[in-house]
Enzyme design. Structure first.
Site, PDB file in Angstrom:
ATOM      1  N   GLY A 171       7.561 -38.928  53.486  1.00  0.00           N
ATOM      2  CA  GLY A 171       7.616 -37.533  53.480  1.00  0.00           C
ATOM      3  C   GLY A 171       5.842 -36.764  53.196  1.00  0.00           C
ATOM      4  O   GLY A 171       5.826 -37.494  53.541  1.00  0.00           O
ATOM      5  N   GLU A 205       5.105 -43.514  53.579  1.00  0.00           N
ATOM      6  CA  GLU A 205       5.393 -43.170  55.464  1.00  0.00           C
ATOM      7  C   GLU A 205       4.983 -41.345  55.464  1.00  0.00           C
ATOM      8  O   GLU A 205       5.637 -41.233  54.426  1.00  0.00           O
ATOM      9  CB  GLU A 205       6.169 -43.753  55.439  1.00  0.00           C
ATOM     10  CG  GLU A 205       6.369 -43.511  56.735  1.00  0.00           C
ATOM     11  CD  GLU A 205       6.997 -42.548  57.807  1.00  0.00           C
ATOM     12  OE1 GLU A 205       5.861 -42.189  58.682  1.00  0.00           O
ATOM     13  OE2 GLU A 205       8.147 -42.445  58.322  1.00  0.00           O
ATOM     14  N   CYS A 239       8.414 -37.108  61.273  1.00  0.00           N
ATOM     15  CA  CYS A 239       6.976 -37.477  60.876  1.00  0.00           C
ATOM     16  C   CYS A 239       5.921 -37.373  62.437  1.00  0.00           C
ATOM     17  O   CYS A 239       4.899 -37.663  62.318  1.00  0.00           O
ATOM     18  CB  CYS A 239       6.715 -38.088  60.273  1.00  0.00           C
ATOM     19  SG  CYS A 239       7.839 -39.906  60.543  1.00  0.00           S
ATOM     20  N   GLU A 297       0.336 -30.780  60.385  1.00  0.00           N
ATOM     21  CA  GLU A 297       1.991 -30.688  60.813  1.00  0.00           C
ATOM     22  C   GLU A 297       2.561 -29.377  60.541  1.00  0.00           C
ATOM     23  O   GLU A 297       2.731 -28.726  59.228  1.00  0.00           O
ATOM     24  CB  GLU A 297       1.911 -31.667  59.460  1.00  0.00           C
ATOM     25  CG  GLU A 297       3.383 -32.490  60.462  1.00  0.00           C
ATOM     26  CD  GLU A 297       3.633 -33.296  58.752  1.00  0.00           C
ATOM     27  OE1 GLU A 297       3.570 -33.696  57.538  1.00  0.00           O
ATOM     28  OE2 GLU A 297       4.805 -34.503  59.883  1.00  0.00           O
TER      29      GLU A 297
HETATM   30  P1  NDP Z   1       8.232 -33.512  50.780  1.00  0.00           P
HETATM   31  O1  NDP Z   1       6.874 -34.413  50.926  1.00  0.00           O
HETATM   32  O2  NDP Z   1       7.707 -32.875  49.249  1.00  0.00           O
HETATM   33  O3  NDP Z   1       9.733 -34.380  50.257  1.00  0.00           O
HETATM   34  C1  NDP Z   1      10.290 -35.534  50.247  1.00  0.00           C
HETATM   35  C2  NDP Z   1      10.799 -36.055  49.596  1.00  0.00           C
HETATM   36  O4  NDP Z   1       9.797 -36.491  47.992  1.00  0.00           O
HETATM   37  C3  NDP Z   1      11.706 -35.570  48.853  1.00  0.00           C
HETATM   38  O5  NDP Z   1      12.948 -35.991  48.219  1.00  0.00           O
HETATM   39  C4  NDP Z   1      11.480 -34.729  47.102  1.00  0.00           C
HETATM   40  O6  NDP Z   1      12.032 -33.815  47.145  1.00  0.00           O
HETATM   41  C5  NDP Z   1      10.530 -35.371  46.900  1.00  0.00           C
HETATM   42  N1  NDP Z   1       9.311 -34.654  45.948  1.00  0.00           N
HETATM   43  C6  NDP Z   1       9.204 -33.953  46.042  1.00  0.00           C
HETATM   44  N2  NDP Z   1       7.517 -33.724  45.145  1.00  0.00           N
HETATM   45  C7  NDP Z   1       7.712 -34.772  44.544  1.00  0.00           C
HETATM   46  C8  NDP Z   1       7.114 -35.447  43.626  1.00  0.00           C
HETATM   47  N3  NDP Z   1       6.215 -34.550  42.928  1.00  0.00           N
HETATM   48  N4  NDP Z   1       7.077 -37.236  43.360  1.00  0.00           N
HETATM   49  C9  NDP Z   1       8.179 -37.451  43.858  1.00  0.00           C
HETATM   50  N5  NDP Z   1       9.087 -37.399  44.789  1.00  0.00           N
HETATM   51  C10 NDP Z   1       8.887 -35.617  44.886  1.00  0.00           C
HETATM   52  O7  NDP Z   1       8.177 -32.866  51.567  1.00  0.00           O
HETATM   53  P2  NDP Z   1       8.978 -31.143  52.010  1.00  0.00           P
HETATM   54  O8  NDP Z   1       9.994 -31.712  51.851  1.00  0.00           O
HETATM   55  O9  NDP Z   1       8.575 -30.080  50.434  1.00  0.00           O
HETATM   56  O10 NDP Z   1       8.371 -30.394  52.429  1.00  0.00           O
HETATM   57  C11 NDP Z   1       7.661 -30.061  53.609  1.00  0.00           C
HETATM   58  C12 NDP Z   1       6.574 -30.866  54.414  1.00  0.00           C
HETATM   59  O11 NDP Z   1       6.291 -31.779  54.728  1.00  0.00           O
HETATM   60  C13 NDP Z   1       7.331 -30.137  55.329  1.00  0.00           C
HETATM   61  O12 NDP Z   1       7.122 -29.113  55.785  1.00  0.00           O
HETATM   62  C14 NDP Z   1       6.867 -31.269  56.939  1.00  0.00           C
HETATM   63  O13 NDP Z   1       5.377 -30.557  57.792  1.00  0.00           O
HETATM   64  C15 NDP Z   1       6.444 -32.213  55.413  1.00  0.00           C
HETATM   65  N6  NDP Z   1       6.687 -33.681  55.272  1.00  0.00           N
HETATM   66  C16 NDP Z   1       6.808 -34.795  56.160  1.00  0.00           C
HETATM   67  C17 NDP Z   1       7.643 -35.449  56.585  1.00  0.00           C
HETATM   68  C18 NDP Z   1       7.651 -37.054  57.588  1.00  0.00           C
HETATM   69  O14 NDP Z   1       8.076 -37.832  57.614  1.00  0.00           O
HETATM   70  N7  NDP Z   1       6.116 -36.663  57.755  1.00  0.00           N
HETATM   71  C19 NDP Z   1       8.970 -35.735  55.649  1.00  0.00           C
HETATM   72  C20 NDP Z   1       9.755 -34.428  55.728  1.00  0.00           C
HETATM   73  C21 NDP Z   1       8.314 -33.366  55.106  1.00  0.00           C
HETATM   74  P3  NDP Z   1      12.812 -32.780  46.888  1.00  0.00           P
HETATM   75  O15 NDP Z   1      13.154 -32.305  48.782  1.00  0.00           O
HETATM   76  O16 NDP Z   1      14.189 -32.326  46.544  1.00  0.00           O
HETATM   77  O17 NDP Z   1      11.876 -31.690  47.192  1.00  0.00           O
END
Ligand code: NDP
Length: 478
Positions: A236, A258, A292, A389
């Protein structure tokens, strides 16, 4: 020249039968959450509500971790690798059998084009299970000693950009190595993870080996901070990744992260332009740029800048944006209103900071979340669109004169997940690859994934590797 119009070619969604509401998958069964909370998951292409999904609270997460622990101690860790392999092979075959259904479901819930979910995501999901099934009884040959041990219970949190594929990247190696899991899919894309829970039932996987807890960030937090977890795997944003690293630092949990990226796709003057342009398009417009390792910074050698840009713009004018279930669609919907707002905001910042914005003529559907393929030229390294990003279909173009300058610019980022090099010279590819600080360097291609190949980042792109022999290490006590 007259242009041919494509007839609509919609994939039928009749193959998917959605339930009105879904419980949590704990200990082999679907059950309601303790406090009765739920949220809706929608199709980002139409804003239609697809289903209601249970929001797991701390008590539910605790129940899931307890089930996973019990299954680890009494069942899964007792099974020889050959037996674990049989379950993984069975899951892989069921995924293949249900490939069309899973592809349609993924496109509905995520907004990605069916062509991509059908031809890339789901085949790779099956490949990950097949590949790791092969490892389950051969772990002593993986290079981690004669009898490598599992870690225990893995808490896994995944994002919304490749929902089922990220699940496969997490669950397949964990199970192959003898761990049990509790996985939380992203709030906006829970449906294929719930379909996977049904596949586990169909495969007669022992109860508690895989548990799926749906919810938002709070559920993820409850999972990764639960004291009964031995291993945390997260994909994420860098921001949440840092929070998880901080939360796990005082514990004995093994963590892999990652995270984000801002990859450079580097085109040298001797590269075949048409192939490079296909690679640029695949690098940043595949999956609406929700990748990503997307090639979001294009570095073009100055001598071919005009030619590459003109060719790229011509190609972008042929991309078809629209209904994700239409087999002719190249660019689908943005996954959520929140992500669309972020892409819009950063694009506006790009213009305000002085870069030139260009998009092909492109009609956007009225309902749903959409953003046209967008190219920024006149971008400098200081611009936010060159540093942050965007996670959308937005490309920033910069130029360079020498290979050394290309390396300097490519590495000038807090991230280090991937990079692409386009040139006819093998020696230049090797010279560049040894200097680029990126976990993956693609040469004359981009966004190629394979379960045998380790994937992961440097710097703020995280740590640990997923896939290949290297990826097993994250799930073994070594
Ligand atoms: P997040 O990092 O918030 O979400 C990834 C996962 O983590 C989701 O399942 C999310 O739940 C969960 N999550 C959120 N907060 C927490 C926490 N404090 N502890 C544990 N788990 C948590 O990404 P977003 O979906 O909010 O996207 C935000 C930005 O992140 C995007 O605009 C992008 O730039 C980047 N991103 C990058 C990714 C990558 O692979 N590099 C993938 C996704 C996003 P929930 O979805 O329910 O919030």
């Amino acid at each position: 020249m007259p242009k041919f119009e494509y007839a609509p070619a919609p994939e039928s969604r009749a193959i998917v039968s959605l339930r009105e509401s879904y419980g949590l998958f704990i200990d082999g069964e679907f059950s309601p959450g303790a406090d009765g909370r739920a949220f809706k998951t929608i199709s980002p292409a139409t804003e239609e509500v697809l289903a209601e999904v249970t929001e797991a609270g701390p008590a539910d997460v605790d129940r899931a971790v307890t089930a996973a622990r019990k299954a680890y101690e009494h069942t899964w860790s007792q099974l020889p690798g050959q037996e674990r392999a049989k379950y993984l092979f069975r899951i892989a075959r069921i995924i293949q059998e249900k490939a069309r259904e899973l592809a349609v479901l993924e496109s509905l819930d995520n907004g990605k084009p069916i062509r991509e979910s059908r031809d890339v995501d789901i085949p790779l999901v099956a490949a990950h299970f097949f590949y790791h099934a092969g490892w389950a009884d051969k772990l002593e040959y993986a290079g981690y000693g004669p009898a490598p041990r599992a870690l225990g219970v893995a808490g896994q949190v995944i994002p919304w950009n490749f929902p089922l594929l990220m699940l496969a990247w997490k669950i397949a190696p964990a199970l192959a190595c003898g761990n049990t899991v509790v996985l939380k899919p992203a709030e906006t894309t829970p449906l294929t993870a719930l379909a996977f829970a049904e596949i586990c039932q169909q495969a007669d996987l022992p109860p508690g080996v895989v548990n799926i807890v749906t919810g938002a960030g709070e559920t993820g937090r409850a999972l990764v901070t639960h004291p009964g977890i031995d291993k945390v795997a997260f994909t994420g944003s860098t921001e949440v990744g840092k929070e998880i690293a901080r939360a796990c630092a005082p514990s004995r949990k093994k963590v892999t992260l990652e995270l984000g990226g801002k990859a450079a796709n580097i085109v040298f003057e001797d590269a075949p332009v048409d192939q490079a342009v296909e690679g640029i398009v695949n690098g940043i417009f595949f999956n609406q740029g929700h990748v990503c390792c997307a090639g979001s910074r294009l570095l073009v050698q100055e001598s071919v800048y005009a030619e590459v840009l003109a060719s790229l713009q011509r190609r972008l004018a042929t991309l078809r944006l629209g209904d994700p279930l239409d087999k002719n669609t190249d660019v689908g919907a943005i996954n959520s209103a929140a992500q669309l707002a972020k892409i819009r905001e950063l694009s506006e910042v790009g213009e305000a900071e002085g870069a030139q914005r260009w998009s092909p003529p492109c009609e956007l559907p009225v309902k749903g979340f959409w953003f046209p393929p967008t190219v920024f030229t006149g971008v400098s390294q200081a611009h936010r669109i060159a540093r942050e990003e965007i996670f959308g279909p937005v490309l920033s173009v910069l130029t360079f004169r020498t290979p050394a300058e290309a390396v300097e610019k490519a590495n000038n980022t807090p991230y280090g997940l991937s990079a692409g090099v386009w040139t006819e010279k093998g020696s230049l590819i090797l010279w560049m690859a040894s200097r680029l600080r990126a976990g993956v360097v693609w040469a004359n291609t981009f966004n190629k994934f394979d379960p045998t190949s380790p994937f992961g980042g440097y710097k703020e792109s995280g740590y640990g590797r997923e896939g290949g022999r290297h990826g097993l290490e994250a799930y073994l006590d070594v």
